[in-house]
Design a protein around this motif. Sequence first.
Motif, PDB file in Angstrom:
ATOM      1  N   GLU A  16     -33.626  22.845 -31.480  1.00  0.00           N
ATOM      2  CA  GLU A  16     -34.320  21.546 -32.188  1.00  0.00           C
ATOM      3  C   GLU A  16     -34.352  20.770 -31.815  1.00  0.00           C
ATOM      4  O   GLU A  16     -33.300  20.024 -31.100  1.00  0.00           O
ATOM      5  CB  GLU A  16     -34.196  21.986 -33.636  1.00  0.00           C
ATOM      6  CG  GLU A  16     -34.464  20.890 -34.478  1.00  0.00           C
ATOM      7  CD  GLU A  16     -33.334  20.566 -36.059  1.00  0.00           C
ATOM      8  OE1 GLU A  16     -33.092  21.682 -36.597  1.00  0.00           O
ATOM      9  OE2 GLU A  16     -31.804  19.776 -36.167  1.00  0.00           O
ATOM     10  N   PRO A  17     -35.367  20.149 -31.325  1.00  0.00           N
ATOM     11  CA  PRO A  17     -35.745  18.572 -31.052  1.00  0.00           C
ATOM     12  C   PRO A  17     -34.831  17.799 -31.809  1.00  0.00           C
ATOM     13  O   PRO A  17     -35.016  17.918 -32.665  1.00  0.00           O
ATOM     14  CB  PRO A  17     -36.892  18.473 -30.974  1.00  0.00           C
ATOM     15  CG  PRO A  17     -37.685  19.307 -31.858  1.00  0.00           C
ATOM     16  CD  PRO A  17     -37.112  20.380 -32.165  1.00  0.00           C
ATOM     17  N   TYR A  18     -34.295  16.650 -30.878  1.00  0.00           N
ATOM     18  CA  TYR A  18     -33.306  15.409 -31.935  1.00  0.00           C
ATOM     19  C   TYR A  18     -34.190  14.763 -32.756  1.00  0.00           C
ATOM     20  O   TYR A  18     -34.440  14.060 -33.828  1.00  0.00           O
ATOM     21  CB  TYR A  18     -32.528  14.707 -30.455  1.00  0.00           C
ATOM     22  CG  TYR A  18     -31.593  15.282 -30.716  1.00  0.00           C
ATOM     23  CD1 TYR A  18     -30.182  15.330 -31.132  1.00  0.00           C
ATOM     24  CD2 TYR A  18     -31.657  15.759 -28.853  1.00  0.00           C
ATOM     25  CE1 TYR A  18     -29.271  15.893 -30.524  1.00  0.00           C
ATOM     26  CE2 TYR A  18     -30.298  16.247 -28.498  1.00  0.00           C
ATOM     27  CZ  TYR A  18     -29.319  16.811 -29.299  1.00  0.00           C
ATOM     28  OH  TYR A  18     -28.283  17.148 -28.845  1.00  0.00           O
ATOM     29  N   GLY A  19     -35.710  14.158 -31.642  1.00  0.00           N
ATOM     30  CA  GLY A  19     -37.123  13.584 -32.942  1.00  0.00           C
ATOM     31  C   GLY A  19     -37.159  12.545 -31.658  1.00  0.00           C
ATOM     32  O   GLY A  19     -38.583  12.592 -30.752  1.00  0.00           O
ATOM     33  N   VAL A  20     -36.727  10.996 -32.016  1.00  0.00           N
ATOM     34  CA  VAL A  20     -37.450  10.040 -30.782  1.00  0.00           C
ATOM     35  C   VAL A  20     -36.291   9.627 -29.909  1.00  0.00           C
ATOM     36  O   VAL A  20     -35.530   9.774 -30.389  1.00  0.00           O
ATOM     37  CB  VAL A  20     -37.759   8.418 -31.440  1.00  0.00           C
ATOM     38  CG1 VAL A  20     -38.201   7.806 -31.081  1.00  0.00           C
ATOM     39  CG2 VAL A  20     -38.604   9.200 -33.265  1.00  0.00           C
ATOM     40  N   ALA A  21     -37.057   9.599 -28.857  1.00  0.00           N
ATOM     41  CA  ALA A  21     -35.507   9.757 -27.391  1.00  0.00           C
ATOM     42  C   ALA A  21     -36.099   8.645 -26.920  1.00  0.00           C
ATOM     43  O   ALA A  21     -37.435   8.481 -26.545  1.00  0.00           O
ATOM     44  CB  ALA A  21     -36.258  10.839 -26.771  1.00  0.00           C
ATOM     45  N   LEU A  38     -32.791  -1.286 -27.250  1.00  0.00           N
ATOM     46  CA  LEU A  38     -31.410  -0.427 -27.822  1.00  0.00           C
ATOM     47  C   LEU A  38     -31.050  -0.792 -28.659  1.00  0.00           C
ATOM     48  O   LEU A  38     -30.261  -0.171 -29.339  1.00  0.00           O
ATOM     49  CB  LEU A  38     -30.291  -1.026 -26.637  1.00  0.00           C
ATOM     50  CG  LEU A  38     -30.597  -0.509 -25.318  1.00  0.00           C
ATOM     51  CD1 LEU A  38     -29.593  -0.866 -24.442  1.00  0.00           C
ATOM     52  CD2 LEU A  38     -30.011   1.732 -25.340  1.00  0.00           C
ATOM     53  N   GLU A  39     -31.175  -1.679 -29.724  1.00  0.00           N
ATOM     54  CA  GLU A  39     -30.549  -2.841 -30.873  1.00  0.00           C
ATOM     55  C   GLU A  39     -31.271  -1.282 -32.328  1.00  0.00           C
ATOM     56  O   GLU A  39     -31.467  -1.301 -33.112  1.00  0.00           O
ATOM     57  CB  GLU A  39     -31.195  -3.687 -31.475  1.00  0.00           C
ATOM     58  CG  GLU A  39     -30.378  -4.865 -30.198  1.00  0.00           C
ATOM     59  CD  GLU A  39     -30.806  -5.710 -30.988  1.00  0.00           C
ATOM     60  OE1 GLU A  39     -31.042  -6.432 -31.685  1.00  0.00           O
ATOM     61  OE2 GLU A  39     -30.105  -7.167 -30.273  1.00  0.00           O
ATOM     62  N   GLN A  40     -32.016  -0.524 -31.861  1.00  0.00           N
ATOM     63  CA  GLN A  40     -33.022  -0.027 -32.650  1.00  0.00           C
ATOM     64  C   GLN A  40     -32.455   1.495 -32.385  1.00  0.00           C
ATOM     65  O   GLN A  40     -31.197   1.871 -32.111  1.00  0.00           O
ATOM     66  CB  GLN A  40     -34.778   0.324 -32.335  1.00  0.00           C
ATOM     67  CG  GLN A  40     -35.147  -0.887 -32.161  1.00  0.00           C
ATOM     68  CD  GLN A  40     -35.351  -1.499 -33.201  1.00  0.00           C
ATOM     69  OE1 GLN A  40     -35.504  -1.342 -33.814  1.00  0.00           O
ATOM     70  NE2 GLN A  40     -34.863  -3.134 -32.943  1.00  0.00           N
ATOM     71  N   ARG A  41     -32.000   2.199 -33.852  1.00  0.00           N
ATOM     72  CA  ARG A  41     -31.941   3.520 -33.740  1.00  0.00           C
ATOM     73  C   ARG A  41     -32.693   4.794 -33.229  1.00  0.00           C
ATOM     74  O   ARG A  41     -33.523   5.212 -33.563  1.00  0.00           O
ATOM     75  CB  ARG A  41     -31.495   3.690 -35.601  1.00  0.00           C
ATOM     76  CG  ARG A  41     -31.405   5.388 -35.881  1.00  0.00           C
ATOM     77  CD  ARG A  41     -31.482   5.593 -37.459  1.00  0.00           C
ATOM     78  NE  ARG A  41     -32.218   5.656 -37.901  1.00  0.00           N
ATOM     79  CZ  ARG A  41     -32.627   6.738 -38.156  1.00  0.00           C
ATOM     80  NH1 ARG A  41     -32.213   8.276 -37.874  1.00  0.00           N
ATOM     81  NH2 ARG A  41     -33.312   6.966 -38.530  1.00  0.00           N
ATOM     82  N   TRP A  42     -32.156   4.956 -32.445  1.00  0.00           N
ATOM     83  CA  TRP A  42     -32.945   6.481 -31.752  1.00  0.00           C
ATOM     84  C   TRP A  42     -32.148   7.690 -32.377  1.00  0.00           C
ATOM     85  O   TRP A  42     -31.256   7.603 -32.071  1.00  0.00           O
ATOM     86  CB  TRP A  42     -32.414   5.732 -30.350  1.00  0.00           C
ATOM     87  CG  TRP A  42     -33.365   5.090 -29.724  1.00  0.00           C
ATOM     88  CD1 TRP A  42     -32.936   3.438 -29.576  1.00  0.00           C
ATOM     89  CD2 TRP A  42     -34.704   4.698 -29.709  1.00  0.00           C
ATOM     90  NE1 TRP A  42     -33.483   3.106 -29.409  1.00  0.00           N
ATOM     91  CE2 TRP A  42     -34.982   3.445 -29.095  1.00  0.00           C
ATOM     92  CE3 TRP A  42     -35.730   5.615 -29.114  1.00  0.00           C
ATOM     93  CZ2 TRP A  42     -36.143   2.408 -28.972  1.00  0.00           C
ATOM     94  CZ3 TRP A  42     -37.429   5.287 -29.243  1.00  0.00           C
ATOM     95  CH2 TRP A  42     -37.229   3.391 -28.789  1.00  0.00           C
ATOM     96  N   ASP A  43     -32.619   8.908 -31.476  1.00  0.00           N
ATOM     97  CA  ASP A  43     -32.006  10.161 -31.856  1.00  0.00           C
ATOM     98  C   ASP A  43     -31.494  10.593 -30.416  1.00  0.00           C
ATOM     99  O   ASP A  43     -30.857  11.562 -30.693  1.00  0.00           O
ATOM    100  CB  ASP A  43     -33.548  11.275 -32.698  1.00  0.00           C
ATOM    101  CG  ASP A  43     -34.558  10.768 -34.295  1.00  0.00           C
ATOM    102  OD1 ASP A  43     -33.574  10.252 -34.777  1.00  0.00           O
ATOM    103  OD2 ASP A  43     -35.167  10.502 -33.713  1.00  0.00           O
ATOM    104  N   TYR A  44     -32.064  10.075 -29.859  1.00  0.00           N
ATOM    105  CA  TYR A  44     -31.487  10.663 -28.035  1.00  0.00           C
ATOM    106  C   TYR A  44     -31.909   9.558 -27.345  1.00  0.00           C
ATOM    107  O   TYR A  44     -32.733   8.560 -27.255  1.00  0.00           O
ATOM    108  CB  TYR A  44     -32.162  12.154 -28.142  1.00  0.00           C
ATOM    109  CG  TYR A  44     -31.168  12.209 -26.658  1.00  0.00           C
ATOM    110  CD1 TYR A  44     -30.303  13.697 -26.682  1.00  0.00           C
ATOM    111  CD2 TYR A  44     -30.823  11.482 -25.424  1.00  0.00           C
ATOM    112  CE1 TYR A  44     -29.315  13.887 -26.550  1.00  0.00           C
ATOM    113  CE2 TYR A  44     -30.329  12.335 -25.245  1.00  0.00           C
ATOM    114  CZ  TYR A  44     -29.385  13.110 -25.061  1.00  0.00           C
ATOM    115  OH  TYR A  44     -28.151  13.967 -23.769  1.00  0.00           O
ATOM    116  N   LEU A  76     -24.509   6.116 -33.760  1.00  0.00           N
ATOM    117  CA  LEU A  76     -23.089   7.621 -33.499  1.00  0.00           C
ATOM    118  C   LEU A  76     -24.726   8.266 -32.480  1.00  0.00           C
ATOM    119  O   LEU A  76     -25.027   9.562 -32.341  1.00  0.00           O
ATOM    120  CB  LEU A  76     -23.255   8.600 -34.313  1.00  0.00           C
ATOM    121  CG  LEU A  76     -21.867   7.372 -35.430  1.00  0.00           C
ATOM    122  CD1 LEU A  76     -21.292   8.280 -36.823  1.00  0.00           C
ATOM    123  CD2 LEU A  76     -20.881   7.558 -34.013  1.00  0.00           C
ATOM    124  N   THR A  77     -26.195   7.961 -31.973  1.00  0.00           N
ATOM    125  CA  THR A  77     -26.913   8.000 -30.809  1.00  0.00           C
ATOM    126  C   THR A  77     -26.419   8.561 -29.131  1.00  0.00           C
ATOM    127  O   THR A  77     -25.546   8.343 -29.117  1.00  0.00           O
ATOM    128  CB  THR A  77     -27.817   7.391 -30.863  1.00  0.00           C
ATOM    129  OG1 THR A  77     -28.406   6.502 -32.338  1.00  0.00           O
ATOM    130  CG2 THR A  77     -29.119   8.371 -29.705  1.00  0.00           C
TER     131      THR A  77
END
Length: 458
Positions: free
Chosen positions: A105-110, A179-185, A206-207
């Motif tokens: 499954e893809p994580y999402g936004v990388a 880097l302050e944003q919420r990423w999935d990876y 917890l990325t």
Amino acid sequence: MGKLEAKEIVNRQRSFFHTGKTMDYAFRKEQLTSLKNMLKGYEQEIYHALKNDLNKSEYEAFTTELGFLYTEIDFALKHLKDWMKPEKAETPLTHKGSKSYIRKEPYGVALIIAPWNYPLHLAIAPAIGAIAAGNTVVLKPSEITRSTSAILADMIQSTFDSSFVTVVEGAKDVSQQLLEQRWDYIFFTGGAHVGKIVMEQASKHLTPVTLELGGKSPAIVDTDAKIDLAAKRIVWGKFTNAGQTCVAPDYVYVHEKVKLKLLRAMKKHIKSLYGKKPIQNYDYVRIVGKQHFNRLNAFMTDGEIIHGGEADEDKLSIEPTILDKISWDNAIMQEEIFGPLLPIITFRSLDDVISEMKEMEKPLALYYFGENEQKQQLVMTNVSFGGGCINDTLYHLANPHLPFGGTGNSGMGAYHGKYSFDTFSHQKSILKQTTKFDIPFRYPGGQVAKAILSRLMK
């Protein structure tokens, strides 16, 4: 870039990801094909940008940047359908009637943060894995290599929907906002100092991260090495890209019995590959910037220069240089060199080398030259490093069947080939249970149930 703009970019990509388009094999295949066609269409502009930034010749630009990407994309296209298939898993007797499998499954936004030393290669290579795995991508190229950053932004904007793949240019403050944003990876390539900052920021959400860092990667030349060939391969691996390679041999451990022979051979091969006056060689790669040039130039006061040593500040060029009479107390041995300076350290016992290596930070690469298989395995087994070669340098990273990555201070995680796909994929475990019958002893049932479970589970 402000926080609001960075947040909008992430939100736009997350909205696109939630449409489910990236889950489809045909979509991923189309995007990878578009990526390859994009590189082909912009090939001359890419050569021009790399010449501007690092003085790379078309040959070096193709072999170390573009050619690798073409191979990596082709490999992904060939195997993608198989990589995406659910993977069957064994099911124990206690789970009779059920089936188990793993979905990728893809994580999402990388977020991919790329360095300056291979500004095209190390930006696009992880993106291949992210796209193949079904993620959206925000790519932050290095601001130090401006021409390549600009061409990356231009060609990706012209090829992809920005909600799917986009480039964000800028300096340190832009990276901080991202880097302050919420990423999935997050996938980062660079130095250990910044890698720690990336990991700290990722921890707030917890990325998961992949950190491709570096370190002081040794080449060890033993008494039974084929010296001329070892010298040629070390010279090639060290001075490609003017030593600005994370897996370049950082220094050489050479046995005292073959030291003089190795030095003579390395001098010969430097002249053969770069000419008698490398700084005047039109195709010799330059140092990326003045700050880096000054740092490297200061190192040349360590030890004794036995070959090279010429530097041209106006051209930002330092010729391939070999330094002898070096100890671990010298400044050049306190950090990764990342330039065309090669310190030589002599040893008498391979066991002493292994003992010293165990006390150091784990390097990204290690190269052992010698014909004795027992000694080869002694080094490979007893020294921890990211990856490496026996009787060669650099070549391991060009094999898509091998994972490329560091360990300890040299990084975490790996990519290339299927390992890129796996890096950007979450392995989702699924058990499909039968409804045709129900095993009674899974429920509380006294001593009989306990006895049955004991036999099955012990």
